[in-house]
Write an enzyme that holds these catalytic residues in place. Sequence first.
Site, PDB file in Angstrom:
ATOM      1  N   GLU A 118       0.828  -1.219   0.000  1.00  0.00           N
ATOM      2  CA  GLU A 118       0.000   0.000   0.000  1.00  0.00           C
ATOM      3  C   GLU A 118       0.859   1.265   0.000  1.00  0.00           C
ATOM      4  OE1 GLU A 118      -2.961  -0.243   3.109  1.00  0.00           O
ATOM      5  OE2 GLU A 118      -4.186  -1.585   1.904  1.00  0.00           O
TER       6      GLU A 118
ATOM      7  N   GLU B 222      -6.097  -8.200   0.064  1.00  0.00           N
ATOM      8  CA  GLU B 222      -6.585  -8.132   1.450  1.00  0.00           C
ATOM      9  C   GLU B 222      -8.065  -7.792   1.419  1.00  0.00           C
ATOM     10  OE1 GLU B 222      -4.486  -5.150   3.721  1.00  0.00           O
ATOM     11  OE2 GLU B 222      -2.557  -5.770   2.938  1.00  0.00           O
TER      12      GLU B 222
HETATM   13  C1  GAL Z   1      -4.275  -2.465   5.183  1.00  0.00           C
HETATM   14  C2  GAL Z   1      -2.805  -2.819   5.286  1.00  0.00           C
HETATM   15  C3  GAL Z   1      -2.584  -3.985   6.222  1.00  0.00           C
HETATM   16  C4  GAL Z   1      -3.299  -3.752   7.502  1.00  0.00           C
HETATM   17  C5  GAL Z   1      -4.758  -3.541   7.215  1.00  0.00           C
HETATM   18  C6  GAL Z   1      -5.582  -3.331   8.445  1.00  0.00           C
HETATM   19  O1  GAL Z   1      -4.484  -1.217   4.653  1.00  0.00           O
HETATM   20  O2  GAL Z   1      -2.285  -3.147   4.017  1.00  0.00           O
HETATM   21  O3  GAL Z   1      -1.203  -4.154   6.439  1.00  0.00           O
HETATM   22  O4  GAL Z   1      -2.728  -2.654   8.149  1.00  0.00           O
HETATM   23  O5  GAL Z   1      -4.902  -2.405   6.403  1.00  0.00           O
HETATM   24  O6  GAL Z   1      -5.307  -2.112   9.043  1.00  0.00           O
END
Ligand code: GAL
Length: 689
Positions: free
Chosen positions: A158, A315
């Site tokens: 990200e 994710e």
């Molecule tokens: C995403 C990030 C993860 C984790 C998740 C929950 O944006 O890529 O590493 O931080 O949010 O906060």
Amino acid sequence: MTVATPSHKRTTRLDRFYYGATYYPEHWSVDDRANDAARMAAAGFNIVRMAEFAWDYLEPGEGVYQFDLFDEVSAALGAKGISTMLCTPTATPPRWLTSAHPDVLRVNAEGVPMQHGSRQHVCPSGETFRAYSRAITRAMAEHYVDNPYVVGWQTDNELNCHFSECHCANCQTAFRDYLRRVYEGDIASLNRAWGTTFWAQSYDDFDEIDTPKVARPAYPNPAHQLDYFRFISWNTTRFQHEQVEILREAAPRWFVTHNGTFAHIDYRGPFGRDLDFLGYDVYPFFDHDPTHRPLSQAFNLDHARAWTGNFIVPEQQSGPGGQAPYLHDNPEPGEIRRMAYTSIAHGADSLLFFRWRTCRFGAEEYWCGILDHDNEPRRRYDEVKALGSELSTVGAEVLGTRVLVDIGIAAADVDVYDGHSTMSMGLPSPRQAAEAVHGAFLERGYAVGCVHPSDDLSDLKVYVIPHWALFTPTWLPNLESFVERGGVLVIGALTATRDWHNAVVPETPPGLLAKLAGVRVGEYGRQNAPDIRPLPLRFYPGDAQPLSRHWYEVLDPVPGTHICARWMGRHLRLKAAVTERKVGAGAVFYVGTYLDDALVDALIPFLTKERPDLTQLWPGLPSGVHVVVRQDDAKLLWFVINDGDSAAKVPSLPPGVDLLTGKIVSGRTYMQPYGVMVIKECLARVEQE
Ligand code: GAL
């Protein structure tokens, strides 16, 4: 394989649908991990993503590498048929690196260097950090080149998520060099482009220019700011490119992706073209209104697809997300599945959940994953497992299909977005405006998506440019031919009023679109919220009288341009507010105010009059049930999704097999709360009928 031509219609070309989770073996003891591979396999996983924050494990001291943990885990998972996606771990550089080279730390606008102890604390401008980034990438690539289980990579994590600006000494030099290249060493050309005669800003040399800081002491030059944001995009792209080159050289069989999308990165440009496909992380619970959540999720996904086409989800939220100041609610039974199918319906060609097991420590110790802190598989695991079984069928069906779009909303242009942010005048951003228009069409059952103006518009029936002040003449031929060939173009107020340097154009609005729209804007004004002098406009024919919001324009139509709506209040009374001009086989509507739900509702009869083939995807659906179609040459996949927490009655669905039950669907159907159907309709049969 790289994205040569980014298009919302492009598919990922993956040969299998990957399903899995992000996994952090470095957080767990051997005992904690003992059942992981078996439980993942039982849940239908065929991939995990690892290592994006594990640099301190992988390289505990400079040039000293240890891969044993990831080798062991990847082999254990591989033995169960689960592949590995690795990440370059550059979002969390280790302490030995920042101690030895404090000049790599990002510096904020107050001049404060970022601290070790969190993430994204390092700036990619300087050669020192980029050399470390290349070294760890190369070490990992060389180590894993023959590993049969590693199928692809994610670069970093990200990029630009928390903080994209930096004002360190390296950035000053890199920004000046960037400007020198862009303006071909001609400082006079930069002075002209930035309008530096305003407030005595003229520069004699590129070395006199600093990175712009907001409120130091007053408003900076919007052209200076926009070029700084472009520099950030270029700088981030260079950083990623160095990693991509190493990975591609090591093993062309690997896919390379990145999980976006964040500020000041041009994902349609070289950043996205460097990747096989984009990744997009899906966290619907940041929308705290559960009734609006499915709409915002749908918009965000369609928006993500506009950059380069179908994407993967590296994710997706699987539990309540929590960080220091907040904790989301827990997804209700069925909601994880509803969110997953929403992602797939809108263009996801693979999906991984965040995260496998909830961590017991660190800044995300309450960011809940599939398994709870105590490692017990409960409801969320059972739901993920049931979904895994469904996806073993549905996954293969969606690959190679693209999302059907009748109505395209202009989106995914970083220059337009950044230009707005430097001079917003308090108006909704182009992205917010696009979301309002998208939601209005989606809720009314149309096949709506987000499409960049340089993309292939040929399949669209309607194309809407909400309020894009920044505009380039290079988009005009594509828009003209879209309309000539029968498309309906809708242009919102303020469009094409600024040039590519963020300066207001000398032509009467809508600038270079005035000829196509057949209209000139005679007067404009801001309506500040709450507007104590409401300003309705009235459409003819019909009796729709929406209130205008944010902005009004008085239109002077040229002969041949037809008035569709007039202002009904104040000194604007009966002056033109919305116009239509027929062009070739199509038409251009110009709307002299902000497009919102009420405006779209009033416009729909005008649009369907021009394009009677613009119909709802499946008429008669109850509110809260939303339909998206993915298609290829042989079939349509109807994703019918009940967004709500109560059962819904759905009338006469398209005939076909629901891939989730294997049963033929026809006639009236009841859907459970958060229920989903994926109905496969073979096109050959439709033709026979
Ligand atoms: C995403 C990030 C993860 C984790 C998740 C929950 O944006 O890529 O590493 O931080 O949010 O906060």
